[in-house]
Scaffold this motif. Structure first.
Motif, PDB file in Angstrom:
ATOM      1  N   HIS A 185       0.868  -1.182   0.000  1.00  0.00           N
ATOM      2  CA  HIS A 185       0.000   0.000   0.000  1.00  0.00           C
ATOM      3  C   HIS A 185       0.906   1.234   0.000  1.00  0.00           C
ATOM      4  O   HIS A 185       1.356   1.683   1.049  1.00  0.00           O
ATOM      5  N   PRO A 186       1.198   1.819  -1.172  1.00  0.00           N
ATOM      6  CA  PRO A 186       2.117   2.960  -1.228  1.00  0.00           C
ATOM      7  C   PRO A 186       1.578   4.167  -0.457  1.00  0.00           C
ATOM      8  O   PRO A 186       0.389   4.471  -0.503  1.00  0.00           O
ATOM      9  N   VAL A 187       2.482   4.833   0.235  1.00  0.00           N
ATOM     10  CA  VAL A 187       2.192   6.118   0.883  1.00  0.00           C
ATOM     11  C   VAL A 187       3.071   7.164   0.218  1.00  0.00           C
ATOM     12  O   VAL A 187       4.293   7.003   0.150  1.00  0.00           O
ATOM     13  N   ILE A 188       2.444   8.208  -0.306  1.00  0.00           N
ATOM     14  CA  ILE A 188       3.146   9.207  -1.120  1.00  0.00           C
ATOM     15  C   ILE A 188       2.981  10.586  -0.495  1.00  0.00           C
ATOM     16  O   ILE A 188       1.860  11.000  -0.164  1.00  0.00           O
ATOM     17  N   TRP A 189       4.090  11.290  -0.343  1.00  0.00           N
ATOM     18  CA  TRP A 189       3.998  12.695   0.068  1.00  0.00           C
ATOM     19  C   TRP A 189       3.542  13.500  -1.140  1.00  0.00           C
ATOM     20  O   TRP A 189       4.208  13.504  -2.192  1.00  0.00           O
ATOM     21  N   ASN A 190       2.443  14.226  -0.980  1.00  0.00           N
ATOM     22  CA  ASN A 190       1.767  14.905  -2.081  1.00  0.00           C
ATOM     23  C   ASN A 190       2.170  16.378  -2.135  1.00  0.00           C
ATOM     24  O   ASN A 190       1.424  17.268  -1.759  1.00  0.00           O
ATOM     25  N   GLN A 231      13.517  10.920  12.506  1.00  0.00           N
ATOM     26  CA  GLN A 231      12.244  10.203  12.334  1.00  0.00           C
ATOM     27  C   GLN A 231      11.775  10.286  10.887  1.00  0.00           C
ATOM     28  O   GLN A 231      11.332   9.292  10.306  1.00  0.00           O
ATOM     29  N   ILE A 232      11.883  11.466  10.283  1.00  0.00           N
ATOM     30  CA  ILE A 232      11.484  11.639   8.882  1.00  0.00           C
ATOM     31  C   ILE A 232      12.387  10.811   7.978  1.00  0.00           C
ATOM     32  O   ILE A 232      11.913  10.114   7.075  1.00  0.00           O
ATOM     33  N   ARG A 233      13.694  10.871   8.224  1.00  0.00           N
ATOM     34  CA  ARG A 233      14.639  10.097   7.404  1.00  0.00           C
ATOM     35  C   ARG A 233      14.303   8.611   7.434  1.00  0.00           C
ATOM     36  O   ARG A 233      14.254   7.948   6.386  1.00  0.00           O
ATOM     37  N   ASP A 234      14.059   8.075   8.617  1.00  0.00           N
ATOM     38  CA  ASP A 234      13.769   6.645   8.745  1.00  0.00           C
ATOM     39  C   ASP A 234      12.436   6.284   8.101  1.00  0.00           C
ATOM     40  O   ASP A 234      12.308   5.224   7.470  1.00  0.00           O
ATOM     41  N   ALA A 235      11.427   7.154   8.244  1.00  0.00           N
ATOM     42  CA  ALA A 235      10.099   6.858   7.688  1.00  0.00           C
ATOM     43  C   ALA A 235      10.118   6.869   6.165  1.00  0.00           C
ATOM     44  O   ALA A 235       9.385   6.114   5.515  1.00  0.00           O
ATOM     45  N   LEU A 236      10.975   7.716   5.571  1.00  0.00           N
ATOM     46  CA  LEU A 236      11.007   7.843   4.110  1.00  0.00           C
ATOM     47  C   LEU A 236      11.947   6.848   3.440  1.00  0.00           C
ATOM     48  O   LEU A 236      11.971   6.762   2.206  1.00  0.00           O
ATOM     49  N   ALA A 237      12.689   6.094   4.216  1.00  0.00           N
ATOM     50  CA  ALA A 237      13.759   5.253   3.673  1.00  0.00           C
ATOM     51  C   ALA A 237      13.276   4.305   2.582  1.00  0.00           C
ATOM     52  O   ALA A 237      13.973   4.076   1.588  1.00  0.00           O
ATOM     53  N   ALA A 238      12.088   3.725   2.735  1.00  0.00           N
ATOM     54  CA  ALA A 238      11.614   2.710   1.794  1.00  0.00           C
ATOM     55  C   ALA A 238      10.595   3.241   0.790  1.00  0.00           C
ATOM     56  O   ALA A 238      10.039   2.456   0.015  1.00  0.00           O
ATOM     57  N   ARG A 239      10.325   4.532   0.784  1.00  0.00           N
ATOM     58  CA  ARG A 239       9.286   5.072  -0.104  1.00  0.00           C
ATOM     59  C   ARG A 239       9.862   5.442  -1.466  1.00  0.00           C
ATOM     60  O   ARG A 239      10.923   6.030  -1.578  1.00  0.00           O
ATOM     61  N   ARG A 240       9.090   5.107  -2.512  1.00  0.00           N
ATOM     62  CA  ARG A 240       9.534   5.358  -3.890  1.00  0.00           C
ATOM     63  C   ARG A 240       9.198   6.758  -4.367  1.00  0.00           C
ATOM     64  O   ARG A 240       9.897   7.318  -5.193  1.00  0.00           O
ATOM     65  N   ASP A 251      15.246   9.597  -4.008  1.00  0.00           N
ATOM     66  CA  ASP A 251      14.952  10.634  -4.991  1.00  0.00           C
ATOM     67  C   ASP A 251      13.827  11.517  -4.460  1.00  0.00           C
ATOM     68  O   ASP A 251      12.814  11.019  -3.955  1.00  0.00           O
ATOM     69  N   ILE A 252      14.007  12.815  -4.549  1.00  0.00           N
ATOM     70  CA  ILE A 252      13.003  13.776  -4.088  1.00  0.00           C
ATOM     71  C   ILE A 252      12.570  14.610  -5.290  1.00  0.00           C
ATOM     72  O   ILE A 252      13.411  15.210  -5.971  1.00  0.00           O
ATOM     73  N   THR A 253      11.280  14.618  -5.545  1.00  0.00           N
ATOM     74  CA  THR A 253      10.738  15.393  -6.665  1.00  0.00           C
ATOM     75  C   THR A 253      10.193  16.712  -6.146  1.00  0.00           C
ATOM     76  O   THR A 253       9.387  16.740  -5.218  1.00  0.00           O
ATOM     77  N   VAL A 254      10.649  17.798  -6.750  1.00  0.00           N
ATOM     78  CA  VAL A 254      10.123  19.120  -6.396  1.00  0.00           C
ATOM     79  C   VAL A 254       8.976  19.433  -7.344  1.00  0.00           C
ATOM     80  O   VAL A 254       9.162  19.520  -8.566  1.00  0.00           O
ATOM     81  N   VAL A 255       7.785  19.568  -6.784  1.00  0.00           N
ATOM     82  CA  VAL A 255       6.572  19.833  -7.547  1.00  0.00           C
ATOM     83  C   VAL A 255       6.051  21.207  -7.136  1.00  0.00           C
ATOM     84  O   VAL A 255       5.997  21.517  -5.951  1.00  0.00           O
ATOM     85  N   PRO A 256       5.684  22.063  -8.062  1.00  0.00           N
ATOM     86  CA  PRO A 256       5.089  23.345  -7.661  1.00  0.00           C
ATOM     87  C   PRO A 256       3.890  23.126  -6.751  1.00  0.00           C
ATOM     88  O   PRO A 256       3.233  22.080  -6.798  1.00  0.00           O
ATOM     89  N   ASP A 257       3.615  24.102  -5.925  1.00  0.00           N
ATOM     90  CA  ASP A 257       2.482  24.000  -5.012  1.00  0.00           C
ATOM     91  C   ASP A 257       1.205  23.619  -5.769  1.00  0.00           C
ATOM     92  O   ASP A 257       0.922  24.138  -6.843  1.00  0.00           O
ATOM     93  N   LEU A 258       0.430  22.690  -5.178  1.00  0.00           N
ATOM     94  CA  LEU A 258      -0.786  22.208  -5.834  1.00  0.00           C
ATOM     95  C   LEU A 258      -1.777  23.332  -6.107  1.00  0.00           C
ATOM     96  O   LEU A 258      -2.645  23.208  -6.980  1.00  0.00           O
ATOM     97  N   GLY A 259      -1.652  24.437  -5.398  1.00  0.00           N
ATOM     98  CA  GLY A 259      -2.556  25.568  -5.584  1.00  0.00           C
ATOM     99  C   GLY A 259      -2.480  26.186  -6.965  1.00  0.00           C
ATOM    100  O   GLY A 259      -3.362  26.974  -7.333  1.00  0.00           O
TER     101      GLY A 259
END
Length: 452
Positions: free
Chosen positions: A112-117, A127-136, A157-165
């Motif tokens: 069940h993927p969890v994605i930062w939007n 805590q953030i580093r460890d939680a993100l370790a396995a996320r694609r 890999d971190i994708t920079v996306v313009p604000d959703l607004g």
């Protein structure tokens, strides 16, 4: 992980601080849902917040989130089974709920993927580093947030996306915004016969109220003709204080707790905004309105940079007059932000692909969609057949009248009500051909025809 239900589409869960009385917190779940269902018709979007409907707020406008509840293994299992993918759509702060950082946990997130939007990150942590370790898929809204993650050791890999607004212009059509402004005028919250200048301030602006009022009086005397409409997007007392220093005959107030649709309507109906709020400023730019940003906390430099107007941002009241003087004579062009919108579209395309991949992996089957296409295709064929028969009959009738006219009877012999009926029928056929069902089903019908 629960298997997908036969004959149904998937579910996307969206987590955020959607139980807060804040314009931004109420705006983003709406944009996210709108973009998901645009790409995945028939899918369900379920929104969650730490307290959800257990903490109702005035500005939710009926868009109520479900409670995330206490973080237990049982609750984690329930949330994992309730959707195919989860999006975290809130700012990541030091005091943020552990749900938003830890997600479902590594074991559940394999299926069940969890994605930062496109979140904003105020500070990184172990805590953030460890939680993100396995996320694609990790996406943040600006380079500053990305750098904070790298600084705390995130190597993904971190994708920079313009604000959703930047997609706020799609959320509600202009023809739906105007009646809301008419209602504001009826209630005495908005000027009737003069332009409106939206002014918004938060707690950080309260110590500067007198200076802001002085600059607004100068603005209305030297820069533009307008009445001030004070907008409250959070409870700070700013509106009460500012109103005391402005001309009551040319000052209006919108009540606190308006849903995002009403806030957008107020901005859309104005000539522009003078604001401290990130989301009000971004909305003003995307709706093609002028804007000047008072950023006394120095938190929104990335916003002004993204909008390519650094001179519209003031970090003090001393700079605010100059920002207004530069910003308001210009004619805004929201089309210039098309590249930003394309990047956010690509981001949502990726989410939709990941959601479908997870749904199929969990047992989802799209065969029922083809059954829907076949059923709609049969209905459309029947409708077209009836339309063609009706059109042929009308043409025969018209030819008969033309022949009468050629014989000297003239069009005057045609009853007026019959001419009106012919015109109405023709207009109805034209409307049918322009309906979303006809236009949107065209690709599916072409594919179906080839398969046939």
């Amino acid at each position: 992980m629960a298997a997908a239900v036969d004959g149904s589409d998937g579910t996307v869960a969206v987590w955020g601080a959607f139980d807060l009385d804040s314009f931004g917190d109420q705006l983003y779940p709406r944009i996210t849902e709108d973009e998901i269902v645009r790409r995945l018709p028939g899918w369900t979007v379920r929104t969650y917040a730490p307290l959800g409907w257990e903490r109702p707020c005035r500005s939710d406008g009926g868009f109520v989130a479900e409670p995330l509840g206490e973080r237990t293994e049982k609750r984690i299992a329930q949330l994992a089974a309730a959707a195919d993918v989860t999006l975290v759509s809130t700012g990541i702060r030091a005091d943020v709920s552990p749900w938003f950082v830890d997600g479902l946990g590594a074991a559940w997130e394999r299926a069940h993927p969890v994605i930062w939007n496109a979140v904003g990150v105020e500070a990184g942590s172990e805590q953030i580093r460890d939680a993100l370790a396995a996320r694609r898929h990790i996406s943040v809204r600006d380079e500053v947030s990305a750098q904070r993650l790298r600084d705390c050791g995130v190597s993904n890999d971190i994708t920079v996306v313009p604000d959703l607004g930047v997609l706020v212009h799609r959320l509600i059509r202009a023809e739906s915004l105007r009646p809301r402004v008419d209602y504001f005028r009826l209630m005495g919250w908005y000027p009737i016969d003069r332009p409106a200048l939206i002014v918004q301030g938060d707690q950080a602006a309260v110590p500067h109220v007198k200076e802001i009022a002085r600059i607004l009086r100068w603005t209305l005397a030297e820069v533009l003709i307008a009445d001030v409409v004070i907008l409250e997007t959070s409870e700070s007392g700013f509106a009460d204080l500012l109103a005391e220093h402005l001309d009551p005959n040319h000052t209006y107030r919108l009540p606190f707790g308006l849903p995002p649709e009403d806030v957008l309507a107020a901005i859309h109906g104005s000539i522009g905004t003078v604001a401290t709020d990130y989301h009000a400023t971004l909305s003003s730019a995307m709706l093609g309105r002028r804007w000047a940003l008072l950023d006394t906390t120095d938190d929104h430099a990335e916003l002004a940079s993204m909008l390519e107007e650094p001179t519209h941002r003031a970090t003090s009241t001393e700079e605010l007059a100059e920002a207004i003087r530069i910003a308001f004579p210009k004619q805004p062009d929201p089309h210039r932000y098309a590249p930003l919108r394309d990047k956010v579209d690509t981001h949502f395309d990726t989410i939709a692909q990941e959601a479908e991949r997870s749904w199929i992996k969990n047992g989802g089957n799209s065969e029922h969609r083809w059954a829907d296409v076949r059923r709609e295709n049969a209905q459309l064929r029947a409708a077209y057949r009836a339309s063609r028969l009706q059109l042929a009959a009308e043409r025969r009738q018209l030819l008969e009248h033309i022949q009468l006219a050629a014989n000297g009877t003239g069009l005057a012999a045609i009853p007026a009500e019959e001419i009106a009926k012919l015109r109405a029928d023709s207009a109805e056929l034209a409307r049918l051909q322009q309906t979303k069902l006809i236009r949107w089903s065209s690709p599916a019908r072409r594919i179906y025809g080839k398969l046939k």
